[in-house]
Design an enzyme around this catalytic site. Structure first.
Site, mmCIF file in Angstrom:
data_model
loop_
_atom_site.group_PDB
_atom_site.id
_atom_site.type_symbol
_atom_site.label_atom_id
_atom_site.label_comp_id
_atom_site.label_asym_id
_atom_site.label_seq_id
_atom_site.Cartn_x
_atom_site.Cartn_y
_atom_site.Cartn_z
ATOM 1 C CB SER A 29 -18.592 18.436 11.432
ATOM 2 O OG SER A 29 -19.882 19.015 11.387
ATOM 3 C CE LYS A 30 -17.018 13.668 4.903
ATOM 4 N NZ LYS A 30 -16.408 12.545 5.555
#
Ligand code: GLU
Length: 486
Positions: A255-256
């Site tokens: 994920s970012k």
């Protein structure tokens, strides 16, 4: 098989994620290993998902990572255009879609939104999928012609039989067979005239002579439909390699938020390009020998796609940091200094020789942001406890340290040459006179000038950088501190 030709075929929809770069890297390595061509094709048929500037990110990333393409929108190799929206204008997708209609492998569909929305949906892999009911397949040729002549909006759908099975081959997963009843009559040409990404992808891979396709295994479920298209055209399908998912350390999708999603994010965090590329190469692939550090050239030599693993690849940040540290150690000093300087300047505002400090930390850090914690004491000695002077192995105590520092102070005051060598000589002759071990003297001096248990250099190396005035001030302050606390 003729010349190996691979392609990286990104849709310009945002940043280039680690998974995308891995596909590009493997495609590049397969081609280069075999002396083949690596091509860049931009898949921009989904105009709604298009993100301004995303194409530039793709070029920038490939360039930084060293994955130079032999053909692409900016390098004609005779298979252009290399951008799907431009290919569309040549009429290529419509031509092939019509060929399928002729063969009974595809059909015009004029169903409106309302009718489609009323159709039954099915849950496939957690997603709600509408299965088209082949309503328009029963239209006669004349009815179709009349609708077209009247300008009725249409799509062209793939005609997949409801019975039987379809088998396709993947290099990693082997032969996979699915029931045709599970396959939807997917749209090949949309009502805006654009091909769907799935259709354009097949037509282009074939017409551009692509021999190997590497992509994420989220495309595995579309592969049978691709196979049916290849069969319908009588084309040989390329070798498919669907890569395993990349997860984070907790086995969740990258994920970012966890900071390791995009290549540019990693570079912004101070990782070295070559280290990131090396690390990504090992996300799912392993060489024959148990080795981890590979330059791009070495990867080209060694890369054998048959050694790609099916099991999910874990993005291990600890390993990436370690690997980055190895690259920093091996890096030519000038380059290292160029990259380290901003971090040094942010941590040290006094007028010290930053190049010397850089040389000291080069072998001790894994990533550039580590620099701060290694050099903070140059700016100011941190608060520390006098118990730090006690070192079992060096046989020092706070008391012995006070004695040593007091005896050394006049010698250090007299000393003019504050170079590392001269200072080292001075301390060694004091050690000799005293008849003690080196560490018995070095430990208290180093503690006094740094206030830290770990420093990137020895006592005299630090003093050379600090200079006479600052070194003396620190030794005096340490004496005062010990006197007060003992
Ligand atoms: N355009 C697709 C993507 O960006 C490429 C899939 C493929 O490589 O076939 O994910």
């Amino acid at each position: 098989m003729g010349k190996i030709r691979t392609r990286y075929a990104p849709s310009p929809t945002g940043k280039m994620h680690v998974g995308n770069l891995r596909s590009a890297l493997y495609e590049f390595l397969i081609a280069k290993h075999a002396g083949g061509d690596f091509m860049l094709r931009i898949e921009d048929t989904d105009q709604e998902r298009f993100v301004e500037g995303a194409t530039e990110v793709i070029y920038r990333t490939l360039d930084k990572a060293g994955l130079s393409h032999d053909e692409g929108p900016d390098k004609d190799g005779g298979f252009g255009p290399y951008v799907q929206s431009e290919r569309m204008k040549t009429g290529i997708y419509m031509k092939y879609a019509k060929e399928l209609v002729e063969k009974g492998e595809a059909y015009y569909c004029f169903c409106g939104k309302e009718r489609l929305e009323s159709l039954k949906t099915e849950i496939v892999e957690g997603k709600e999928i509408m299965m088209y009911d082949k309503h328009c397949l029963s239209l006669t040729k004349e009815e179709v012609e009349a609708n077209l002549a009247a300008g009725k909006p249409f799509v062209i759908r793939q005609n997949i039989p409801r019975e039987g099975t379809t088998t396709f081959h993947d290099e990693l997963y082997g032969d996979i067979t699915v029931e045709n009843a599970e396959l939807d009559d997917m749209v090949l040409i949309k009502s805006d005239g654009y091909p769907t990404y799935n259709f354009a992808n097949v037509v282009d891979d074939h017409t551009m002579n692509i021999t190997h396709v590497v992509r994420g295994n989220e495309y595995l479920s579309s592969a049978p439909k691709y196979q049916r298209l290849y069969d319908a055209f009588g084309w040989e399908s390329p070798v498919y390699i669907h890569l395993p998912l990349i997860t984070d350390e907790n086995h969740k999708k990258l994920s970012k938020r966890s900071g390791h999603a995009s290549f540019e994010d990693l570079l912004e965090q101070g990782f070295v390009t070559e280290a990131v590329v090396n690390f990504i190469a090992l996300l799912g692939w392993s060489p024959e020998e148990n080795r981890e550090i590979f330059s791009l050239e070495e990867l080209i030599q060694e890369f054998d796609y048959r050694r790609i693993s099916k099991s999910p690849a874990v993005f291990d940040m600890v390993k990436l940091k370690w690997m980055n540290g190895e690259y920093l150690k091996a890096m030519e000093f000038g380059k290292f200094y160029g990259m380290a300087e901003p971090y040094l300047k942010a941590a040290i505002h006094k007028d010290y020789d930053l190049e010397k400090i850089a040389a000291m930390v080069k072998t001790r850090i894994e990533v550039f942001p580590d620099i701060a914690e290694h050099v903070d004491f140059f700016e100011q000695v941190p608060e520390y406890d006098s118990s730090m002077y006690a070192h079992k192995k060096m046989k020092t105590t706070p008391e012995s340290s006070l004695e040593v520092l007091q005896e050394l102070l006049p010698l250090l005051e007299k000393q003019e040459d504050y170079s590392n060598d001269a200072l080292y000589g001075l301390l060694c002759s004091y050690v000799k006179e005293k008849g003690c071990k080196n560490g018995y003297v070095m430990w208290p001096v180093r503690t006094a000038v740094s206030g830290k248990q770990m420093t990137p250099g020895g006592a005299t190396e630090l003093m050379e950088i600090l200079g006479k005035e600052e070194s003396l001030a620190r030794v005096r302050a340490a004496i005062a501190k010990l006197r007060q606390e003992l």
